[in-house]
Design an enzyme around this catalytic site. Structure first.
Site, PDB file in Angstrom:
ATOM      1  N   LYS A  41       0.872  -1.228  -0.009  1.00 46.83           N
ATOM      2  CA  LYS A  41       0.008   0.108  -0.219  1.00 46.83           C
ATOM      3  C   LYS A  41       0.401   1.505  -0.211  1.00 46.83           C
ATOM      4  O   LYS A  41       2.100   1.025   0.849  1.00 46.83           O
ATOM      5  CB  LYS A  41      -0.827   0.598   1.282  1.00 46.83           C
ATOM      6  CG  LYS A  41      -2.188   1.071   1.325  1.00 46.83           C
ATOM      7  CD  LYS A  41      -3.583   0.797   0.812  1.00 46.83           C
ATOM      8  CE  LYS A  41      -3.996   2.103   0.691  1.00 46.83           C
ATOM      9  NZ  LYS A  41      -3.693   3.360  -0.798  1.00 46.83           N
ATOM     10  N   LYS A  66       4.565   2.617   8.439  1.00 47.10           N
ATOM     11  CA  LYS A  66       3.637   3.431   8.551  1.00 47.10           C
ATOM     12  C   LYS A  66       1.868   2.333   8.477  1.00 47.10           C
ATOM     13  O   LYS A  66       0.934   2.550  10.208  1.00 47.10           O
ATOM     14  CB  LYS A  66       3.162   4.700   7.778  1.00 47.10           C
ATOM     15  CG  LYS A  66       2.092   5.462   7.855  1.00 47.10           C
ATOM     16  CD  LYS A  66       1.993   6.211   6.204  1.00 47.10           C
ATOM     17  CE  LYS A  66       3.075   6.860   6.495  1.00 47.10           C
ATOM     18  NZ  LYS A  66       2.714   7.748   4.802  1.00 47.10           N
ATOM     19  N   LYS A  82       5.304   2.191  -2.760  1.00 47.24           N
ATOM     20  CA  LYS A  82       5.250   3.428  -3.492  1.00 47.24           C
ATOM     21  C   LYS A  82       5.935   3.502  -4.693  1.00 47.24           C
ATOM     22  O   LYS A  82       6.735   2.802  -5.141  1.00 47.24           O
ATOM     23  CB  LYS A  82       6.387   4.611  -2.241  1.00 47.24           C
ATOM     24  CG  LYS A  82       5.867   6.020  -2.624  1.00 47.24           C
ATOM     25  CD  LYS A  82       5.014   6.369  -1.354  1.00 47.24           C
ATOM     26  CE  LYS A  82       4.826   7.811  -0.971  1.00 47.24           C
ATOM     27  NZ  LYS A  82       4.385   7.701  -0.063  1.00 47.24           N
ATOM     28  N   THR A  99      -5.578  13.209   5.882  1.00 51.80           N
ATOM     29  CA  THR A  99      -4.191  13.330   6.954  1.00 51.80           C
ATOM     30  C   THR A  99      -4.312  14.005   7.449  1.00 51.80           C
ATOM     31  O   THR A  99      -3.536  14.111   8.548  1.00 51.80           O
ATOM     32  CB  THR A  99      -3.579  13.178   5.994  1.00 51.80           C
ATOM     33  OG1 THR A  99      -3.523  12.194   4.618  1.00 51.80           O
ATOM     34  CG2 THR A  99      -1.892  13.196   6.194  1.00 51.80           C
ATOM     35  N   ASN A 110      -2.228  19.411   0.579  1.00 52.73           N
ATOM     36  CA  ASN A 110      -3.956  18.934   1.221  1.00 52.73           C
ATOM     37  C   ASN A 110      -3.401  18.357   2.649  1.00 52.73           C
ATOM     38  O   ASN A 110      -4.164  18.992   3.482  1.00 52.73           O
ATOM     39  CB  ASN A 110      -3.831  17.827   0.510  1.00 52.73           C
ATOM     40  CG  ASN A 110      -4.778  16.918   0.525  1.00 52.73           C
ATOM     41  OD1 ASN A 110      -6.499  17.082  -0.052  1.00 52.73           O
ATOM     42  ND2 ASN A 110      -4.673  15.675   0.701  1.00 52.73           N
ATOM     43  N   SER A 137      -7.966   5.722   3.580  1.00 58.37           N
ATOM     44  CA  SER A 137      -7.545   4.929   2.260  1.00 58.37           C
ATOM     45  C   SER A 137      -7.676   3.314   2.408  1.00 58.37           C
ATOM     46  O   SER A 137      -8.701   2.733   1.386  1.00 58.37           O
ATOM     47  CB  SER A 137      -5.882   4.619   1.577  1.00 58.37           C
ATOM     48  OG  SER A 137      -5.506   6.301   0.931  1.00 58.37           O
TER      49      SER A 137
HETATM   50  N1  GLU Z   1       0.373   9.128  -0.003  1.00 56.91           N
HETATM   51  C1  GLU Z   1      -0.011   8.861   0.935  1.00 56.91           C
HETATM   52  C2  GLU Z   1       0.751   8.149   2.732  1.00 56.91           C
HETATM   53  O1  GLU Z   1       1.984   8.430   2.444  1.00 56.91           O
HETATM   54  C3  GLU Z   1      -1.399   7.951   1.342  1.00 56.91           C
HETATM   55  C4  GLU Z   1      -0.587   6.755   0.364  1.00 56.91           C
HETATM   56  C5  GLU Z   1      -2.145   5.521   0.802  1.00 56.91           C
HETATM   57  O2  GLU Z   1      -3.153   6.677   0.808  1.00 56.91           O
HETATM   58  O3  GLU Z   1      -1.964   4.687   0.146  1.00 56.91           O
HETATM   59  O4  GLU Z   1       1.155   8.226   3.478  1.00 56.91           O
END
Ligand code: GLU
Length: 413
Positions: A71, A95, A107, A191, A222, A347
């Site tokens: 993810k 995370k 990523k 976030t 955002n 998400s």
């Molecule tokens: N890009 C965001 C992060 O770094 C969200 C990632 C997601 O929702 O999968 O946490």
């Protein structure tokens, strides 16, 4: 840029290694936690509006899948390098584990400054990216989402392209979609909202009140925008914010609507006293919230940071040196892997709704987010300040990594 990416990767890996060694994990396990399971690197070719073809470099790095599908977001940035994408993918594994959601980490990235593309070119590039990764993603395999410079609209092109390629619906394969295309209510603000829940939990532990507490927020995307907005709503005094170009200071509290309007009309958020990004970071405030890009607090400015509490809303806003220096000085640093995990948590709620075909109200989503963020904070806090006698205290970042590695390794055979 390459060296910054390398540094970021080295510090993510060093943190995992240090935590794993403290936990007495064996060397094979440590290697498995450090190496990505897959690293996909490719060239993307699109036709530009002038009819000429152009090549872009892209990656999807799938770090660890012990707890569930990979993810993590996809960033479009002109300075992105492979090491940075790998570092961010690695941090996603941590995370998701800290957040307590059933995912691994990954990523994606494309080397591009999206501001230099037309909308049609941006759409072609987004679709081309999916063309390259369609065979390696899926709702139970790898679930991309937005990250720096990628938006719900970009996710809508991506999910559309993905569904065309596979010939059926699979909304849960990409999160951060517009609500009309299966996105979750509350995802855009998630976030920032999650970060605020974390800050409020911390304030409660420190027996401090929001009212009268001054905050400076670096970043007006955002994350920074919603953090500042929601923090103001609960009584914090946000005295400064900035975008990539400039910042604004208002001792009476920033008027976000005015800053937004000014940015739209005059190209700058500074509706009153303008300050630079550097000045913002060095303000004498109670809480500093770097919510822009990585490495913003580094060996050059770390000695000038005055705020006693730092909430890492960007990914990796402190370099390793700066982190160690400031932690030693007694600053309370709320780590990115928890502070900004509200985005990936919603998400997850979007993914659950897509899979179930049943949708919650915004309040239901926000309430669930609060429960999950509070639970994640408590696990980190308890590890950091153990209630059982005899156990050692540790900084929040160390505690978050330890909670994550315990969860990840217990799912690895
Ligand atoms: N890009 C965001 C992060 O770094 C969200 C990632 C997601 O929702 O999968 O946490």
């Amino acid at each position: 840029m390459e060296s910054q990416g390398k540094k970021m990767l080295e510090s993510a890996q060093a943190l995992i290694r240090k935590t794993a060694e403290r936990m007495k994990l064996d060397s094979v396990m440590i290697e498995r936690l450090i190496e990505p399971e897959f690293a996909h690197e490719f060239a993307l070719v699109i036709t530009m509006d002038d009819g000429k073809k152009r090549v872009f470099k892209g990656w999807r790095i799938q770090h660890n899948s012990a707890l569930g599908p990979y993810k993590g977001g996809i960033r479009f940035h002109r300075d992105t390098v492979r090491e940075e994408v790998q570092a961010l993918g690695t941090l996603m594994s941590i995370k998701c584990a800290v957040a307590g959601i059933p995912y691994g980490g990954g990523k994606g990235g494309i080397v591009v400054d999206p501001k230099t593309l037309s909308k049609a070119e941006l759409e072609r590039l987004s679709r081309a990216f999916i063309g390259r990764i369609a065979h390696i993603i899926g709702e139970d395999v790898d679930v991309p989402a937005p990250d720096v410079n990628t938006t719900p609209e970009i996710m809508s092109w991506m999910i559309d392209e993905y569904q065309k390629i596979i010939g059926r619906k699979s909304l849960a394969t990409i999160t951060g979609k517009p609500v009309a295309m299966g996105g979750s209510l509350g995802r855009t603000a998630a976030t920032g909202r999650g970060g605020l829940f974390v800050l409020m939990s911390l304030m409660a532990k420190l027996k401090k009140k929001a009212k009268g507490t001054t905050v400076a927020v670096q970043g007006f995307g955002n994350v920074g925008y919603y953090f500042a907005k929601l923090a103001t709503e609960v009584g914090f005094k946000v005295v400064a914010i900035s975008d990539s170009k400039t910042g604004v200071y208002d001792k009476n509290g920033i008027d976000l609507d005015r800053a937004l309007k000014n940015k739209k009309e005059k190209g700058t958020v500074a509706y009153t006293k303008a300050i630079s990004n550097e000045e913002l970071l060095e303000l004498d405030v109670d809480v500093l919230v770097p919510a822009a890009l990585e490495n913003m607090i580094n060996e050059k400015n770390m000695a000038k940071i005055k705020a006693p509490v730092i909430v890492e809303m960007a990914n990796g806003p402190l370099t390793q040196e700066a982190y160690e220096y400031l932690a030693k000085k007694g600053k309370i640093i709320v780590p990115d892997v928890l502070a900004n995990s509200g985005g990936v948590t919603v998400s997850y709620l979007e993914w659950v709704q897509n899979k179930a075909g049943y949708y919650w109200t915004e309040k239901e989503v926000n309430d669930k987010l609060k429960v999950m963020m509070d639970r994640a904070f408590e696990a980190m806090w308890e590890k950091s300040n153990p209630s059982a006698g005899g156990e050692k205290k540790m900084p929040l970042k160390q505690a978050a990594f330890e909670v994550a590695l315990e969860r990840i390794t217990s799912a690895m055979v």
